[in-house]
Write an enzyme that holds these catalytic residues in place. Sequence first.
Site, PDB file in Angstrom:
ATOM      1  N   ASN A  10       0.875  -1.172   0.000  1.00 35.42           N
ATOM      2  CA  ASN A  10       0.000   0.000   0.000  1.00 35.42           C
ATOM      3  C   ASN A  10       0.911   1.220   0.000  1.00 35.42           C
ATOM      4  OD1 ASN A  10      -1.819   2.036   0.433  1.00 35.42           O
ATOM      5  ND2 ASN A  10      -2.271   1.482   2.560  1.00 35.42           N
ATOM      6  N   TRP A  11       0.997   1.846  -1.158  1.00 32.86           N
ATOM      7  CA  TRP A  11       1.942   2.970  -1.293  1.00 32.86           C
ATOM      8  C   TRP A  11       1.439   4.242  -0.614  1.00 32.86           C
ATOM      9  CZ3 TRP A  11       4.206   3.016  -7.008  1.00 32.86           C
ATOM     10  CH2 TRP A  11       4.889   1.815  -7.229  1.00 32.86           C
ATOM     11  N   LYS A  12       0.157   4.267  -0.279  1.00 29.50           N
ATOM     12  CA  LYS A  12      -0.456   5.463   0.339  1.00 29.50           C
ATOM     13  C   LYS A  12      -0.229   6.691  -0.542  1.00 29.50           C
ATOM     14  CE  LYS A  12       0.298   3.358   4.791  1.00 29.50           C
ATOM     15  NZ  LYS A  12      -0.002   3.471   6.196  1.00 29.50           N
ATOM     16  N   HIS A  95      -9.603   1.230   4.282  1.00 29.58           N
ATOM     17  CA  HIS A  95      -8.364   1.350   5.052  1.00 29.58           C
ATOM     18  C   HIS A  95      -8.644   2.257   6.257  1.00 29.58           C
ATOM     19  CE1 HIS A  95      -4.275   2.417   6.191  1.00 29.58           C
ATOM     20  NE2 HIS A  95      -3.884   1.345   5.525  1.00 29.58           N
ATOM     21  N   GLU A  97      -7.087   4.593   7.492  1.00 27.99           N
ATOM     22  CA  GLU A  97      -6.835   6.025   7.237  1.00 27.99           C
ATOM     23  C   GLU A  97      -8.033   6.657   6.532  1.00 27.99           C
ATOM     24  OE1 GLU A  97      -3.042   5.480   5.313  1.00 27.99           O
ATOM     25  OE2 GLU A  97      -2.203   4.839   7.221  1.00 27.99           O
ATOM     26  N   GLU A 167      -5.902  -5.202  10.038  1.00 27.37           N
ATOM     27  CA  GLU A 167      -4.865  -4.219  10.336  1.00 27.37           C
ATOM     28  C   GLU A 167      -5.176  -3.504  11.647  1.00 27.37           C
ATOM     29  OE1 GLU A 167      -2.651  -2.979   6.548  1.00 27.37           O
ATOM     30  OE2 GLU A 167      -4.337  -1.619   6.778  1.00 27.37           O
ATOM     31  N   GLY A 173       2.086   1.802  10.635  1.00 23.56           N
ATOM     32  CA  GLY A 173       3.059   2.884  10.534  1.00 23.56           C
ATOM     33  C   GLY A 173       3.737   3.227  11.847  1.00 23.56           C
ATOM     34  N   SER A 213       3.003  -2.690  10.192  1.00 19.90           N
ATOM     35  CA  SER A 213       4.442  -2.769  10.417  1.00 19.90           C
ATOM     36  C   SER A 213       5.049  -4.129  10.052  1.00 19.90           C
ATOM     37  CB  SER A 213       4.783  -2.382  11.868  1.00 19.90           C
ATOM     38  OG  SER A 213       4.355  -1.049  12.117  1.00 19.90           O
ATOM     39  N   GLY A 234       2.646  -1.369   4.226  1.00 15.06           N
ATOM     40  CA  GLY A 234       2.754   0.058   3.926  1.00 15.06           C
ATOM     41  C   GLY A 234       4.197   0.471   3.698  1.00 15.06           C
ATOM     42  N   GLY A 235       4.821   1.016   4.738  1.00 15.35           N
ATOM     43  CA  GLY A 235       6.169   1.577   4.638  1.00 15.35           C
ATOM     44  C   GLY A 235       7.175   0.692   3.916  1.00 15.35           C
TER      45      GLY A 235
HETATM   46  C1  PEP Z   1      -0.911  -0.049   5.785  1.00 12.33           C
HETATM   47  O1  PEP Z   1      -0.890   1.118   5.437  1.00 12.33           O
HETATM   48  O2  PEP Z   1      -1.814  -0.759   5.366  1.00 12.33           O
HETATM   49  C2  PEP Z   1       0.152  -0.544   6.657  1.00 12.33           C
HETATM   50  C3  PEP Z   1       0.036  -1.723   7.160  1.00 12.33           C
HETATM   51  O3  PEP Z   1       1.215   0.296   6.884  1.00 12.33           O
HETATM   52  P1  PEP Z   1       2.607  -0.114   7.607  1.00 12.33           P
HETATM   53  O4  PEP Z   1       3.073  -1.399   6.992  1.00 12.33           O
HETATM   54  O5  PEP Z   1       3.522   1.026   7.280  1.00 12.33           O
HETATM   55  O6  PEP Z   1       2.327  -0.256   9.051  1.00 12.33           O
END
Ligand code: PEP
Length: 248
Positions: A10-12, A95, A97, A167, A173, A213, A234-235
């Site tokens: 997930n590049w956000k 998501h 967010e 999640e 994050g 994470s 994500g990251g």
């Molecule tokens: C996400 O945005 O779905 C996510 C899991 O982010 P991260 O891996 O950075 O925690």
Amino acid sequence: MARRKIIAGNWKMNMTPSEAVKLCAELKELVKNDDVDVVYCVPAIDIVPVVEAVKGTNVEVGAENMYFEEKGAYTGEISAAMLKDAGVKYVIIGHSERRDYFKEEDALLNKKVKKAFEAGLTPILCCGESLEQREMGVTMDWIRLQIKSDLVDVTADQVKELVIAYEPIWAIGTGKTATTEQAQEVCKGIRDCIAEMYDDATAAAVRIQYGGSVNAGNAAELFAQPDIDGGLVGGASLKADFGKIVNY
Ligand code: PEP
């Protein structure tokens, strides 16, 4: 039949179109793996160049959001048909967010899930509890409510194709991963909920990812759990580490 793992980035709101194409080239060899599904969920403006950049590779493209209406006066929105026509296969829906910053509620998300299926897209439906909810001991109640509300009038055949991403909000994050036991417990709880809502065959088919994470160091242990069918990342999806996660 064993469920095929699915590992989605997930590049956000990261990567301009030119940066996106460069990242695809950097990751191309690293994410090669014919045994798992690999997906890049990218910002809307990156979809067209990324679809082009991953042509001929094992990578599929996903969107990070969509609107449920067919077409019309919805300034700024993108329809399921537009995504499908651009070569998108998956779409993240709900998501945390989007639920939090953009106040997307379950009734809206349910419409999005149904529209995505209608257009031939596979939703990656996100759910997860806050730290406060976990500490109050209502994690599974909350997640069951999300799943049940988001899947109203979604058929068993559709759920068999669905991807659910568990999640925990407190792990996104933050560098704070859920323990393997916590992640497995909730993913199993989600599968049990699907079995109650539909049947055992549907529960056995639906793919459930863990997200929060995930990194090159913890992916293997998480993905080895019986009810965890991959990850939403994500990251770590924006760097070479994503290749290590895909090849956990
Ligand atoms: C996400 O945005 O779905 C996510 C899991 O982010 P991260 O891996 O950075 O925690």
